[in-house]
Design a protein around this motif. Sequence first.
Motif, PDB file in Angstrom:
ATOM      1  N   ASP A 226     -41.239 -24.207 -47.957  1.00 52.23           N
ATOM      2  CA  ASP A 226     -41.973 -24.620 -49.150  1.00 52.23           C
ATOM      3  C   ASP A 226     -43.202 -25.393 -48.684  1.00 52.23           C
ATOM      4  O   ASP A 226     -43.122 -26.570 -48.325  1.00 52.23           O
ATOM      5  CB  ASP A 226     -41.077 -25.504 -50.037  1.00 52.23           C
ATOM      6  N   SER A 227     -44.364 -24.740 -48.698  1.00 56.81           N
ATOM      7  CA  SER A 227     -45.574 -25.366 -48.160  1.00 56.81           C
ATOM      8  C   SER A 227     -46.011 -26.569 -48.985  1.00 56.81           C
ATOM      9  O   SER A 227     -46.532 -27.555 -48.449  1.00 56.81           O
ATOM     10  CB  SER A 227     -46.719 -24.339 -48.087  1.00 56.81           C
ATOM     11  N   SER A 228     -45.791 -26.512 -50.298  1.00 57.21           N
ATOM     12  CA  SER A 228     -46.209 -27.637 -51.139  1.00 57.21           C
ATOM     13  C   SER A 228     -45.373 -28.873 -50.838  1.00 57.21           C
ATOM     14  O   SER A 228     -45.880 -29.993 -50.789  1.00 57.21           O
ATOM     15  CB  SER A 228     -46.093 -27.267 -52.620  1.00 57.21           C
ATOM     16  N   ARG A 229     -44.058 -28.652 -50.610  1.00 54.58           N
ATOM     17  CA  ARG A 229     -43.203 -29.788 -50.279  1.00 54.58           C
ATOM     18  C   ARG A 229     -43.572 -30.344 -48.918  1.00 54.58           C
ATOM     19  O   ARG A 229     -43.593 -31.563 -48.714  1.00 54.58           O
ATOM     20  CB  ARG A 229     -41.742 -29.356 -50.295  1.00 54.58           C
ATOM     21  N   ARG A 230     -43.875 -29.456 -47.958  1.00 55.69           N
ATOM     22  CA  ARG A 230     -44.274 -29.904 -46.630  1.00 55.69           C
ATOM     23  C   ARG A 230     -45.577 -30.689 -46.697  1.00 55.69           C
ATOM     24  O   ARG A 230     -45.726 -31.729 -46.052  1.00 55.69           O
ATOM     25  CB  ARG A 230     -44.420 -28.696 -45.694  1.00 55.69           C
ATOM     26  N   SER A 231     -46.518 -30.224 -47.517  1.00 54.52           N
ATOM     27  CA  SER A 231     -47.798 -30.915 -47.658  1.00 54.52           C
ATOM     28  C   SER A 231     -47.606 -32.292 -48.273  1.00 54.52           C
ATOM     29  O   SER A 231     -48.247 -33.258 -47.874  1.00 54.52           O
ATOM     30  CB  SER A 231     -48.755 -30.080 -48.515  1.00 54.52           C
ATOM     31  N   GLU A 232     -46.717 -32.388 -49.263  1.00 59.62           N
ATOM     32  CA  GLU A 232     -46.470 -33.674 -49.898  1.00 59.62           C
ATOM     33  C   GLU A 232     -45.822 -34.643 -48.918  1.00 59.62           C
ATOM     34  O   GLU A 232     -46.156 -35.834 -48.906  1.00 59.62           O
ATOM     35  CB  GLU A 232     -45.579 -33.492 -51.140  1.00 59.62           C
ATOM     36  N   ARG A 233     -44.901 -34.156 -48.099  1.00 56.55           N
ATOM     37  CA  ARG A 233     -44.291 -35.013 -47.081  1.00 56.55           C
ATOM     38  C   ARG A 233     -45.339 -35.517 -46.100  1.00 56.55           C
ATOM     39  O   ARG A 233     -45.344 -36.681 -45.717  1.00 56.55           O
ATOM     40  CB  ARG A 233     -43.188 -34.255 -46.333  1.00 56.55           C
ATOM     41  N   SER A 234     -46.237 -34.624 -45.689  1.00 63.50           N
ATOM     42  CA  SER A 234     -47.290 -35.011 -44.751  1.00 63.50           C
ATOM     43  C   SER A 234     -48.237 -36.025 -45.384  1.00 63.50           C
ATOM     44  O   SER A 234     -48.632 -37.014 -44.755  1.00 63.50           O
ATOM     45  CB  SER A 234     -48.087 -33.780 -44.304  1.00 63.50           C
ATOM     46  N   ARG A 235     -48.575 -35.791 -46.639  1.00 59.03           N
ATOM     47  CA  ARG A 235     -49.492 -36.703 -47.339  1.00 59.03           C
ATOM     48  C   ARG A 235     -48.864 -38.095 -47.449  1.00 59.03           C
ATOM     49  O   ARG A 235     -49.523 -39.110 -47.200  1.00 59.03           O
ATOM     50  CB  ARG A 235     -49.832 -36.155 -48.726  1.00 59.03           C
ATOM     51  N   ARG A 236     -47.603 -38.149 -47.817  1.00 58.54           N
ATOM     52  CA  ARG A 236     -46.931 -39.438 -47.936  1.00 58.54           C
ATOM     53  C   ARG A 236     -46.824 -40.130 -46.577  1.00 58.54           C
ATOM     54  O   ARG A 236     -46.996 -41.349 -46.472  1.00 58.54           O
ATOM     55  CB  ARG A 236     -45.543 -39.239 -48.554  1.00 58.54           C
ATOM     56  N   ALA A 237     -46.542 -39.346 -45.531  1.00 60.95           N
ATOM     57  CA  ALA A 237     -46.472 -39.916 -44.190  1.00 60.95           C
ATOM     58  C   ALA A 237     -47.817 -40.496 -43.767  1.00 60.95           C
ATOM     59  O   ALA A 237     -47.881 -41.562 -43.134  1.00 60.95           O
ATOM     60  CB  ALA A 237     -46.018 -38.851 -43.190  1.00 60.95           C
ATOM     61  N   ILE A 238     -48.892 -39.809 -44.123  1.00 65.14           N
ATOM     62  CA  ILE A 238     -50.238 -40.298 -43.798  1.00 65.14           C
ATOM     63  C   ILE A 238     -50.543 -41.568 -44.580  1.00 65.14           C
ATOM     64  O   ILE A 238     -51.103 -42.535 -44.042  1.00 65.14           O
ATOM     65  CB  ILE A 238     -51.279 -39.193 -44.081  1.00 65.14           C
ATOM     66  N   HIS A 239     -50.188 -41.587 -45.856  1.00 68.13           N
ATOM     67  CA  HIS A 239     -50.368 -42.798 -46.661  1.00 68.13           C
ATOM     68  C   HIS A 239     -49.642 -43.979 -46.018  1.00 68.13           C
ATOM     69  O   HIS A 239     -50.217 -45.061 -45.834  1.00 68.13           O
ATOM     70  CB  HIS A 239     -49.819 -42.587 -48.071  1.00 68.13           C
ATOM     71  N   ASP A 240     -48.375 -43.781 -45.708  1.00 65.54           N
ATOM     72  CA  ASP A 240     -47.558 -44.856 -45.146  1.00 65.54           C
ATOM     73  C   ASP A 240     -48.121 -45.317 -43.800  1.00 65.54           C
ATOM     74  O   ASP A 240     -48.132 -46.522 -43.496  1.00 65.54           O
ATOM     75  CB  ASP A 240     -46.112 -44.402 -44.976  1.00 65.54           C
ATOM     76  N   ALA A 241     -48.580 -44.372 -42.994  1.00 66.43           N
ATOM     77  CA  ALA A 241     -49.128 -44.713 -41.681  1.00 66.43           C
ATOM     78  C   ALA A 241     -50.404 -45.531 -41.820  1.00 66.43           C
ATOM     79  O   ALA A 241     -50.603 -46.527 -41.102  1.00 66.43           O
ATOM     80  CB  ALA A 241     -49.406 -43.436 -40.888  1.00 66.43           C
ATOM     81  N   ALA A 242     -51.287 -45.136 -42.738  1.00 61.87           N
ATOM     82  CA  ALA A 242     -52.543 -45.862 -42.930  1.00 61.87           C
ATOM     83  C   ALA A 242     -52.278 -47.296 -43.386  1.00 61.87           C
ATOM     84  O   ALA A 242     -52.862 -48.253 -42.861  1.00 61.87           O
ATOM     85  CB  ALA A 242     -53.415 -45.134 -43.943  1.00 61.87           C
ATOM     86  N   LEU A 243     -51.390 -47.464 -44.353  1.00 67.00           N
ATOM     87  CA  LEU A 243     -51.078 -48.803 -44.856  1.00 67.00           C
ATOM     88  C   LEU A 243     -50.427 -49.660 -43.779  1.00 67.00           C
ATOM     89  O   LEU A 243     -50.754 -50.849 -43.637  1.00 67.00           O
ATOM     90  CB  LEU A 243     -50.157 -48.690 -46.076  1.00 67.00           C
ATOM     91  N   ALA A 244     -49.517 -49.083 -43.017  1.00 63.63           N
ATOM     92  CA  ALA A 244     -48.827 -49.842 -41.971  1.00 63.63           C
ATOM     93  C   ALA A 244     -49.789 -50.275 -40.869  1.00 63.63           C
ATOM     94  O   ALA A 244     -49.743 -51.424 -40.404  1.00 63.63           O
ATOM     95  CB  ALA A 244     -47.695 -49.001 -41.381  1.00 63.63           C
TER      96      ALA A 244
END
Length: 221
Positions: free
Chosen positions: A11-29
């Motif tokens: 599921d590419s959309s689910r994979r993209s959402e996981r990546s986006r959230r991971a990027i968000h979390d990484a930037a904030l951290a």
Amino acid sequence: MAERAQRKTPDSSRRSERSRRAIHDAALALVVEVGYAKTTIEGIAARAGVGKQTIYRWWPSKAAVLLEAFLDLSERAARESGGAGEPGVADGPYEIPDTGDLETDLKLVLRATVDQMNDPRFEVPSRALAAEGIVNAELGTEFARKMLEPQLQLYVRRLAAAQAEEVGGVRPGIDLRIALELLVGPVAHRWMLRTAPLTHAYADTVVEYALHGLAPRPPRP
């Protein structure tokens, strides 16, 4: 056989959402841990476990990544709180409570604002975006439009409701935009310059001064 193949289709959309959230979390951290100046696209990518080309495909700069991550964090916090005084209620948009007592309602929401401004998860990204917005006009405008203005409109609507009541605490003809600045301006000034601690007692005093003014009050009967 076809069913088995269908189950294995990613599921590419689910994979993209996981990546986006991971990027968000990484930037904030990273901003909290090393500061905005030392945060890089490469560092965010490594922390999130993605290629930096993935980040550049979605955002033009680290400032854009941080802004979207911070907006997402704020929206999640609002959904989880469900509004001041109603933890866990997530139905409908957040509004300042209207209990019929304007002073109590404003103290409640300004205290919540103070708590958020003192929380490193929100404070550090906020300072980074505010500082970057001074030299990056486009980012500053977007930050104000997407983050600050919706919050200010909450005050406008609550003050307008009080103004519409016969005994609501806000007299007719008051410029509500200036009125809300009397509430949020002092808090933002103290937070930005770190002139003194931000406390609930300070928030309460700001509300009292804004609503009742500085002139002496007549003695109580």
